[in-house]
Motif scaffolding. Structure first.
Motif, PDB file in Angstrom:
ATOM      1  N   ALA A 121       0.431  -1.223  -0.071  1.00 26.15           N
ATOM      2  CA  ALA A 121      -0.424  -0.070  -0.241  1.00 26.15           C
ATOM      3  C   ALA A 121       1.084   1.174   0.055  1.00 26.15           C
ATOM      4  O   ALA A 121       2.088   1.430   0.560  1.00 26.15           O
ATOM      5  N   THR A 165      -3.873   6.625  -3.431  1.00 29.96           N
ATOM      6  CA  THR A 165      -3.898   5.509  -2.380  1.00 29.96           C
ATOM      7  C   THR A 165      -3.945   4.397  -3.481  1.00 29.96           C
ATOM      8  O   THR A 165      -4.738   4.652  -4.246  1.00 29.96           O
ATOM      9  N   ASP A 211      -3.293   0.580  -3.003  1.00 26.45           N
ATOM     10  CA  ASP A 211      -3.360  -0.860  -2.326  1.00 26.45           C
ATOM     11  C   ASP A 211      -3.422  -2.357  -3.696  1.00 26.45           C
ATOM     12  O   ASP A 211      -3.409  -2.516  -4.088  1.00 26.45           O
ATOM     13  N   SER A 229      -2.956  -5.435  -3.482  1.00 27.87           N
ATOM     14  CA  SER A 229      -3.140  -6.505  -2.838  1.00 27.87           C
ATOM     15  C   SER A 229      -4.359  -7.185  -3.548  1.00 27.87           C
ATOM     16  O   SER A 229      -5.381  -6.766  -4.434  1.00 27.87           O
ATOM     17  N   ALA A 253      -7.839  -5.374  -2.868  1.00 30.63           N
ATOM     18  CA  ALA A 253      -7.678  -3.964  -2.895  1.00 30.63           C
ATOM     19  C   ALA A 253      -9.367  -4.377  -3.281  1.00 30.63           C
ATOM     20  O   ALA A 253     -10.173  -4.912  -4.484  1.00 30.63           O
ATOM     21  N   ALA A 295      -5.302  -4.918  -7.774  1.00 29.98           N
ATOM     22  CA  ALA A 295      -4.726  -3.714  -7.067  1.00 29.98           C
ATOM     23  C   ALA A 295      -5.678  -2.538  -7.339  1.00 29.98           C
ATOM     24  O   ALA A 295      -5.912  -2.542  -8.466  1.00 29.98           O
TER      25      ALA A 295
END
Length: 127
Positions: A33, A44, A46, A48, A51, A96
């Motif tokens: 992140a 932002t 993320d 993963s 997400a 993501a």
């Protein structure tokens, strides 16, 4: 949009960002992140499999949804406005999500340029 840009990596996801964006005081780049801020923009990322899929914003004012091919992947894009803040985001399912919050006066084109620069190739190294 004549400002310099640089490349950012977050857990194997790479994207281009204006150089004015710097790691946030509250949360810098860590693991999968990152939060960067500057020039009326908050980004932002993320990176993963869990997400935000961006499916819970349909009731937001000015909501728009579309898909685009970005690199070798298809991404879901959303846009909406709330309390004077324009939000644009892109989700690469299972990989993501990047969210850009724009203060009044910040350029929507800059947010789209950031989101469209995302590269999610599985073979990229983790920096």
């Amino acid at each position: 949009m004549g400002q310099p840009w640089s490349s950012l990596r977050v857990a194997g996801v790479a994207l281009d960002v204006p150089e004015q964006l710097a790691p946030s005081q509250e949360r810098a780049i860590e693991g999968g992140a990152a939060v960067l801020e500057g020039a009326g923009i908050r980004l932002t990322v993320d990176a993963s499999p869990f997400a935000d899929p961006l499916t819970r914003y349909t009731a937001k004012p000015g909501y728009e949804h579309w898909q685009e091919n970005v690199g070798s992947a298809t991404a879901d894009f959303v846009s909406f406005e709330e309390e004077g803040i324009r939000t644009l985001a892109a989700n690469f399912p299972g990989r993501a999500t990047a969210v850009v919050h724009l203060s009044p006066g910040a350029e929507r084109d800059t947010a789209l340029q950031i989101l469209r620069s995302i590269r999610t190739d599985q073979g990229e190294s983790n920096d």
